[in-house]
Design an enzyme around this catalytic site. Structure first.
Site, PDB file in Angstrom:
ATOM      1  N   LYS A  79      57.112  15.607 109.536  1.00  0.00           N
ATOM      2  CA  LYS A  79      57.524  15.054 108.244  1.00  0.00           C
ATOM      3  C   LYS A  79      58.890  14.395 108.368  1.00  0.00           C
ATOM      4  O   LYS A  79      59.805  14.942 109.007  1.00  0.00           O
ATOM      5  CB  LYS A  79      57.560  16.168 107.202  1.00  0.00           C
ATOM      6  CG  LYS A  79      57.907  15.713 105.785  1.00  0.00           C
ATOM      7  CD  LYS A  79      57.858  16.897 104.826  1.00  0.00           C
ATOM      8  CE  LYS A  79      58.175  16.490 103.398  1.00  0.00           C
ATOM      9  NZ  LYS A  79      58.092  17.635 102.467  1.00  0.00           N
ATOM     10  N   SER A 148      55.369  17.012  98.600  1.00  0.00           N
ATOM     11  CA  SER A 148      56.049  15.876  99.213  1.00  0.00           C
ATOM     12  C   SER A 148      55.622  15.628 100.670  1.00  0.00           C
ATOM     13  O   SER A 148      55.965  14.598 101.247  1.00  0.00           O
ATOM     14  CB  SER A 148      57.573  16.114  99.178  1.00  0.00           C
ATOM     15  OG  SER A 148      57.926  17.282  99.906  1.00  0.00           O
ATOM     16  N   SER A 172      55.140  21.708  98.105  1.00  0.00           N
ATOM     17  CA  SER A 172      55.064  20.497  98.914  1.00  0.00           C
ATOM     18  C   SER A 172      54.251  20.587 100.198  1.00  0.00           C
ATOM     19  O   SER A 172      54.022  19.565 100.842  1.00  0.00           O
ATOM     20  CB  SER A 172      56.473  20.007  99.253  1.00  0.00           C
ATOM     21  OG  SER A 172      57.130  19.577  98.087  1.00  0.00           O
TER      22      SER A 172
END
Length: 442
Positions: A79, A148, A172
């Site tokens: 990420k 996210s 997330s």
């Protein structure tokens, strides 16, 4: 078969035996990415030449006869909130376009040391909050992948990566994994270092792992779970034989608690019907548990901590770049600046008080079972969905995992979330592995 469809465990095993090469694995993922990335848009940074060079290095290392790490040759997607010394780290925001850090985040460094190949950076919502990135849902390009950790979940679900690192401050990791139909795991707070990752909240930020099965999640987690002096939240936690214990059959069929919580009313009707149908399927393992009254203020407590900490961590960003960052982030920071110190102190103190009151439930049950999200992935890309079915467990720092066990109309996935006792991650993952294998659709 295309090597991109192998599990992480299979890639490592076959690579170590010399049955396949790291370059062959890399080429398979490159082909997959070239086929689907223009539709899914999961990558913030991907350089196929660089990926192939790193794969070649792994092949040369193996052929030299040197010792191989536990993740040798495994491609891992990261990420884009974790620093990488050889790739941009942009946090999903234009104010950091092409920003290059000088070193790796701790979790990235550990993965490299274990022999993994960092294959690229996956899309995050802006500053890991609610303003969405470019990623679409692999099951329906018109729907959100969640946030996210949008790109991490979408890359794994579309077989563009075998495993990915995400994060969770609210929902997330669990939410995008649920929407994309993969396994998402958030360990107990304090097991994985956040050093070198974007900081939203010291008390709430937690690293997540996303894969297509529980065993791959367990393997990766056994490597990255490690005490780190640079992250004062981390603790020592034994990971010897972690994977074997997760793979082992439980001594008896696990018993689960179903807690509807006050948010049950917000579950979409189709999702509620499908989740209730699943509960009936496993009713011998499930006991209905009334929602504890002291859970009611958790959502307020979480919001106070989260937004106050964001106001502190992002204040300079807000002051310098207010016109360039997303509306949802601006609103959260401004709310965070308005909270009173006594309210923040109460919200912090209640983490331990509420957990200590509730934890005795695990003396009799293996895990809590609950929806992972309020429903199937919403239409459109402007809204990443609600994290409210994750908030309680993130606030309390409890380990959670979502399993792709429900399929709705249009073959859209819906995650079933299991939540475990703090520091009993092995039992949670073992229970999840048992439940997934027992109920996974053929």
């Amino acid at each position: 078969m295309d090597l991109c469809f192998l599990s992480a465990l299979e890639i490592i095993e076959k690579t170590k035996k010399g049955e396949i090469s790291s370059v062959e694995v890399a080429k398979s993922f490159i082909d997959r990415i070239e086929k689907f990335e223009n539709k899914i848009k999961a990558w913030a940074f991907f350089d196929k030449k660089f990926f192939l060079e790193k794969a070649q290095e792994k092949d040369e290392w193996r052929l030299s006869g040197k010792p191989l790490g536990p993740l040798h040759g495994l491609p891992v997607a990261i990420k884009d909130i974790f620093k990488t010394e050889d790739m941009p780290t942009q946090y999903g925001t234009p104010i950091r376009e092409n920003y290059q850090s000088r070193d790796d985040a701790k979790v990235v460094s550990i993965l490299r040391s274990a022999g993994a190949i960092i294959m690229g950076k996956t899309v995050t919502t802006e500053l890991a909050y609610f303003d969405p990135g470019k990623t679409t849902n692999p099951h329906d390009y018109s729907r959100t992948p969640g946030g996210s950790s949008s790109g991490s979940a979408a890359a794994v679900a579309s077989f563009m990566a075998p495993i990915a690192i995400g994060s969770q401050t609210n929902g997330s990791t669990i939410r995008p994994a649920s929407y994309c139909g993969v396994v998402g795991y958030k360990p107990t707070y304090g097991l994985v270092s956040r050093d070198g990752a974007l900081a939203q909240s010291f008390l709430l930020d937690q690293v997540g792992v996303i894969a297509r099965n529980v065993e791959d999640v367990a393997l990766c987690s056994s490597v990255i779970i490690k005490k780190d002096l640079q992250d004062k939240s981390t603790i020592s936690y034994p990971t010897e034989d972690f994977l074997n214990r997760v793979q082992a059959k439980p001594f008896f069929e696990p018993q689960l608690i179903f807690i509807a919580t006050s948010k049950w009313k917000n579950l979409d009707e189709d999702a509620k019907k499908d989740f209730e149908k699943f509960l009936k399927k496993i009713d011998k393992q499930v006991t209905v548990y009334s929602n504890p009254s002291y859970f009611e203020k958790i959502f307020d407590y979480h919001k106070i901590i989260h937004e106050t900490d964001m106001a502190y961590n992002f204040l300079s960003t807000y002051e310098k770049h207010k016109k360039k960052i997303g509306k949802k982030m601006i609103e959260a920071i401004e709310r965070g600046l308005s909270y009173k110190a006594k309210d923040y102190a109460e919200a912090v103190d209640q983490i331990a008080i509420i957990y200590d009151t509730f934890k005795e439930a695990f003396h009799h049950y293996h895990a809590i079972i609950t929806p992972a999200t309020t429903g199937y992935a919403p239409k459109g890309l402007s809204y990443t969905g609600s994290p409210e079915f994750c908030t309680t467990w993130t606030y309390l720092g409890m380990p959670a995992i979502t399993l792709p066990l429900i399929e709705g109309s249009g073959k859209l996935p819906l995650g079933v979330q299991l939540v475990g006792e703090k520091l009993d991650d092995v039992r949670l993952l073992q229970t999840a592995n048992w439940l997934l294998k027992k109920n996974k659709k053929k």
